[in-house]
Design a protein around this motif. Sequence first.
Motif, PDB file in Angstrom:
ATOM      1  N   ILE A 162      -8.250   0.019 -14.087  1.00 21.94           N
ATOM      2  CA  ILE A 162      -6.950  -0.649 -14.186  1.00 21.94           C
ATOM      3  C   ILE A 162      -6.337  -0.828 -12.798  1.00 21.94           C
ATOM      4  CG2 ILE A 162      -4.574  -0.395 -15.018  1.00 21.94           C
ATOM      5  CD1 ILE A 162      -5.758   1.025 -17.493  1.00 21.94           C
ATOM      6  N   ASN A 163      -6.349   0.236 -12.017  1.00 25.01           N
ATOM      7  CA  ASN A 163      -5.792   0.156 -10.660  1.00 25.01           C
ATOM      8  C   ASN A 163      -6.564  -0.836  -9.803  1.00 25.01           C
ATOM      9  OD1 ASN A 163      -3.947   2.107 -11.387  1.00 25.01           O
ATOM     10  ND2 ASN A 163      -5.090   3.789 -10.457  1.00 25.01           N
ATOM     11  N   ASP A 164      -7.880  -0.881 -10.002  1.00 18.28           N
ATOM     12  CA  ASP A 164      -8.714  -1.829  -9.268  1.00 18.28           C
ATOM     13  C   ASP A 164      -8.237  -3.253  -9.511  1.00 18.28           C
ATOM     14  OD1 ASP A 164     -11.929  -2.692  -8.515  1.00 18.28           O
ATOM     15  OD2 ASP A 164     -11.160  -0.795  -7.754  1.00 18.28           O
ATOM     16  N   ALA A 165      -7.940  -3.574 -10.767  1.00 17.44           N
ATOM     17  CA  ALA A 165      -7.500  -4.924 -11.110  1.00 17.44           C
ATOM     18  C   ALA A 165      -6.155  -5.237 -10.457  1.00 17.44           C
ATOM     19  CB  ALA A 165      -7.397  -5.068 -12.624  1.00 17.44           C
ATOM     20  N   VAL A 166      -5.231  -4.280 -10.456  1.00 13.86           N
ATOM     21  CA  VAL A 166      -3.930  -4.472  -9.815  1.00 13.86           C
ATOM     22  C   VAL A 166      -4.101  -4.749  -8.324  1.00 13.86           C
ATOM     23  CG1 VAL A 166      -1.765  -3.340  -9.156  1.00 13.86           C
ATOM     24  CG2 VAL A 166      -2.650  -3.082 -11.492  1.00 13.86           C
ATOM     25  N   ILE A 167      -4.929  -3.943  -7.676  1.00 18.05           N
ATOM     26  CA  ILE A 167      -5.125  -4.062  -6.224  1.00 18.05           C
ATOM     27  C   ILE A 167      -5.819  -5.363  -5.864  1.00 18.05           C
ATOM     28  CG2 ILE A 167      -6.317  -3.054  -4.233  1.00 18.05           C
ATOM     29  CD1 ILE A 167      -5.955  -0.308  -5.697  1.00 18.05           C
ATOM     30  N   ARG A 168      -6.906  -5.689  -6.561  1.00 17.12           N
ATOM     31  CA  ARG A 168      -7.668  -6.906  -6.227  1.00 17.12           C
ATOM     32  C   ARG A 168      -6.825  -8.152  -6.458  1.00 17.12           C
ATOM     33  NH1 ARG A 168      -9.820  -3.488  -3.511  1.00 17.12           N
ATOM     34  NH2 ARG A 168     -10.910  -1.892  -4.678  1.00 17.12           N
ATOM     35  N   LEU A 169      -6.075  -8.166  -7.558  1.00 22.67           N
ATOM     36  CA  LEU A 169      -5.242  -9.329  -7.844  1.00 22.67           C
ATOM     37  C   LEU A 169      -4.162  -9.487  -6.775  1.00 22.67           C
ATOM     38  CD1 LEU A 169      -4.700 -11.629  -9.805  1.00 22.67           C
ATOM     39  CD2 LEU A 169      -3.247 -10.092 -11.137  1.00 22.67           C
ATOM     40  N   THR A 170      -3.538  -8.386  -6.375  1.00 28.27           N
ATOM     41  CA  THR A 170      -2.506  -8.438  -5.331  1.00 28.27           C
ATOM     42  C   THR A 170      -3.092  -8.900  -4.002  1.00 28.27           C
ATOM     43  OG1 THR A 170      -1.272  -6.643  -6.397  1.00 28.27           O
ATOM     44  CG2 THR A 170      -0.794  -7.082  -4.076  1.00 28.27           C
ATOM     45  N   GLN A 171      -4.209  -8.295  -3.596  1.00 25.39           N
ATOM     46  CA  GLN A 171      -4.826  -8.677  -2.326  1.00 25.39           C
ATOM     47  C   GLN A 171      -5.325 -10.114  -2.367  1.00 25.39           C
ATOM     48  OE1 GLN A 171      -6.302  -4.280  -0.694  1.00 25.39           O
ATOM     49  NE2 GLN A 171      -7.816  -5.652  -1.575  1.00 25.39           N
ATOM     50  N   LYS A 205       1.330   0.486  -2.936  1.00 31.01           N
ATOM     51  CA  LYS A 205       1.685   1.195  -1.707  1.00 31.01           C
ATOM     52  C   LYS A 205       0.484   1.983  -1.163  1.00 31.01           C
ATOM     53  CE  LYS A 205       5.775   2.827  -1.571  1.00 31.01           C
ATOM     54  NZ  LYS A 205       6.331   1.881  -0.557  1.00 31.01           N
ATOM     55  N   ASP A 206      -0.223   2.704  -2.050  1.00 25.20           N
ATOM     56  CA  ASP A 206      -1.371   3.483  -1.588  1.00 25.20           C
ATOM     57  C   ASP A 206      -2.536   2.585  -1.187  1.00 25.20           C
ATOM     58  OD1 ASP A 206       0.080   5.731  -1.972  1.00 25.20           O
ATOM     59  OD2 ASP A 206      -1.057   6.509  -3.664  1.00 25.20           O
ATOM     60  N   ALA A 207      -2.704   1.465  -1.879  1.00 27.97           N
ATOM     61  CA  ALA A 207      -3.758   0.518  -1.490  1.00 27.97           C
ATOM     62  C   ALA A 207      -3.446  -0.090  -0.122  1.00 27.97           C
ATOM     63  CB  ALA A 207      -3.890  -0.585  -2.536  1.00 27.97           C
ATOM     64  N   LYS A 208      -2.176  -0.359   0.145  1.00 30.93           N
ATOM     65  CA  LYS A 208      -1.760  -0.885   1.454  1.00 30.93           C
ATOM     66  C   LYS A 208      -2.154   0.086   2.564  1.00 30.93           C
ATOM     67  CE  LYS A 208       2.561  -0.528   2.621  1.00 30.93           C
ATOM     68  NZ  LYS A 208       2.547   0.223   3.899  1.00 30.93           N
ATOM     69  N   TYR A 210      -4.466   2.478   2.357  1.00 33.39           N
ATOM     70  CA  TYR A 210      -5.898   2.774   2.360  1.00 33.39           C
ATOM     71  C   TYR A 210      -6.719   1.638   2.963  1.00 33.39           C
ATOM     72  CZ  TYR A 210     -10.503   4.194   0.589  1.00 33.39           C
ATOM     73  OH  TYR A 210     -11.833   4.550   0.487  1.00 33.39           O
ATOM     74  N   TYR A 211      -6.469   0.414   2.522  1.00 36.60           N
ATOM     75  CA  TYR A 211      -7.309  -0.709   2.938  1.00 36.60           C
ATOM     76  C   TYR A 211      -6.810  -1.429   4.185  1.00 36.60           C
ATOM     77  CZ  TYR A 211      -9.935  -0.376  -1.416  1.00 36.60           C
ATOM     78  OH  TYR A 211     -10.746   0.058  -2.440  1.00 36.60           O
ATOM     79  N   ASP A 212      -5.518  -1.367   4.479  1.00 39.73           N
ATOM     80  CA  ASP A 212      -4.962  -2.093   5.617  1.00 39.73           C
ATOM     81  C   ASP A 212      -5.133  -3.602   5.464  1.00 39.73           C
ATOM     82  OD1 ASP A 212      -3.669  -2.386   8.101  1.00 39.73           O
ATOM     83  OD2 ASP A 212      -5.575  -2.574   9.137  1.00 39.73           O
ATOM     84  N   TYR A 213      -5.063  -4.095   4.231  1.00 41.88           N
ATOM     85  CA  TYR A 213      -5.100  -5.540   3.998  1.00 41.88           C
ATOM     86  C   TYR A 213      -3.703  -6.110   3.812  1.00 41.88           C
ATOM     87  CZ  TYR A 213     -10.168  -5.533   3.199  1.00 41.88           C
ATOM     88  OH  TYR A 213     -11.531  -5.431   3.339  1.00 41.88           O
ATOM     89  N   MET A 214      -2.715  -5.234   3.641  1.00 41.64           N
ATOM     90  CA  MET A 214      -1.370  -5.683   3.317  1.00 41.64           C
ATOM     91  C   MET A 214      -0.351  -5.062   4.262  1.00 41.64           C
ATOM     92  SD  MET A 214      -1.302  -5.433  -0.862  1.00 41.64           S
ATOM     93  CE  MET A 214      -2.309  -3.950  -1.088  1.00 41.64           C
ATOM     94  N   ASN A 215       0.735  -5.802   4.497  1.00 39.53           N
ATOM     95  CA  ASN A 215       1.933  -5.287   5.137  1.00 39.53           C
ATOM     96  C   ASN A 215       3.109  -5.580   4.218  1.00 39.53           C
ATOM     97  OD1 ASN A 215       0.820  -4.228   7.534  1.00 39.53           O
ATOM     98  ND2 ASN A 215       0.771  -6.260   8.466  1.00 39.53           N
ATOM     99  N   ASP A 223      -0.262 -10.596   3.729  1.00 41.51           N
ATOM    100  CA  ASP A 223      -1.586 -10.308   4.252  1.00 41.51           C
ATOM    101  C   ASP A 223      -1.417  -9.685   5.637  1.00 41.51           C
ATOM    102  OD1 ASP A 223      -4.125 -11.031   5.842  1.00 41.51           O
ATOM    103  OD2 ASP A 223      -4.715 -11.579   3.813  1.00 41.51           O
ATOM    104  N   SER A 224      -2.217  -8.662   5.939  1.00 41.76           N
ATOM    105  CA  SER A 224      -2.052  -7.954   7.210  1.00 41.76           C
ATOM    106  C   SER A 224      -2.367  -8.830   8.419  1.00 41.76           C
ATOM    107  CB  SER A 224      -2.938  -6.702   7.245  1.00 41.76           C
ATOM    108  OG  SER A 224      -4.307  -7.043   7.116  1.00 41.76           O
TER     109      SER A 224
END
Length: 379
Positions: A162-171, A205-208, A210-215, A223-224
């Motif tokens: 579920i979290n994967d889908a949230v993160i991938r869709l946002t990114q 927030k945690d995906a931001k 962890y991955y450094d793809y977002m600001n 996008d970072s």
Amino acid sequence: MSVALQDFFTQLHSQRENTQEHITFTYKKLLKDRPSSSTQAAFLTQLTKKDLDEIRRFSGIEGVSKLTKQPLIKRLVQEQSTAIDRFILTMDNERLNWLKKILAGDKIYLDSFTAHKLAFFTYTGLTFAVKDKEDDMLVMPDDVREYFLTYDQTEWQIQADINDAVIRLTQGLLYYYGYMPKSTVFELVSPIVSFNLVRVDAVIKDAKNYYDYMNENDQDLMDSRVVDLDILKEQQQKSIYQKHYSFTDDQLIQAGTEDFMDLTDELIQLVKHLKERYLLDDQTMNRYMDDCLILLNSFIDIDPSFLYLSQHLPVASDDDKKMLLALLQASQDSIHTWALKGNKRKKETVQTSEPAKKIGRNDPCPCGSGKKYKKCCGK
């Protein structure tokens, strides 16, 4: 060249330099000798007070900012379950897989992690970077591992999916649009978690981190790679498009994966031309193309990207200029750009989105060098 554009180039350069400095600083700062005791408290003792404050912010512990180091460590150990609950709540499949390996006792080498991922794991207060003989490794204290093993793991995979889908869709949204208001992003992704906005906020927030793809700022996620949000918003207002391009969920989720690159044939031709005409090494080529893609995305025309390359390459003859302009224009026409709200420049192509090419890190590099992508343009 306008002052605004020159300032943009300066920010672009600073963004790249700051990233490299962050990588060097993070590894030097967080890598410690293995302590004599394998308890969480022993590992925490090796960190600075500033690092400990990062850890208590991850767990959401309030009212302890004025504590000195040892009392704060004691409190962090007491709140061990809070940190574990937060990690489980927001982890995606990648972090779940690392957790499984750690709990199984596998050796986890630091060269598997970017600086941001290493910092994220450290600032959970649950794992730590240590020098272990000749190897640098990520380890979990014994008492933390024992506590993790008391948890019921049957739902972990479901939560991670579920979290994967949230993160991938946002990114994916940010990859194609550059930025979006947080309220819009939350509205689009919250159905995945039954409209639990608190969970959406924590996962993003945690995906931001962890991955450094977002600001982010107070209102927007971006996008970072976005250099100047105000300029991007101005460019979007100048474009002929009133609406954002409508991608499918599958397209956005694909664009949100870590190795994704919307690498069109036109971009490949631009890479080949620059390498062959100006005899660029892989590292230099990679830097120029990264910056050039940001410029092609950030502006509605190719003038900034042409000026940028002209500053760094000996584009002297009229033929060189015409060729470079043509390749840049074809490249920008072929991609969905931030400045056009995810649309393509040529309006007639907007309704048909060609499947983007996903280049695996171990695939041959499309520039034709004969090297693996991760050793060439994917560095």
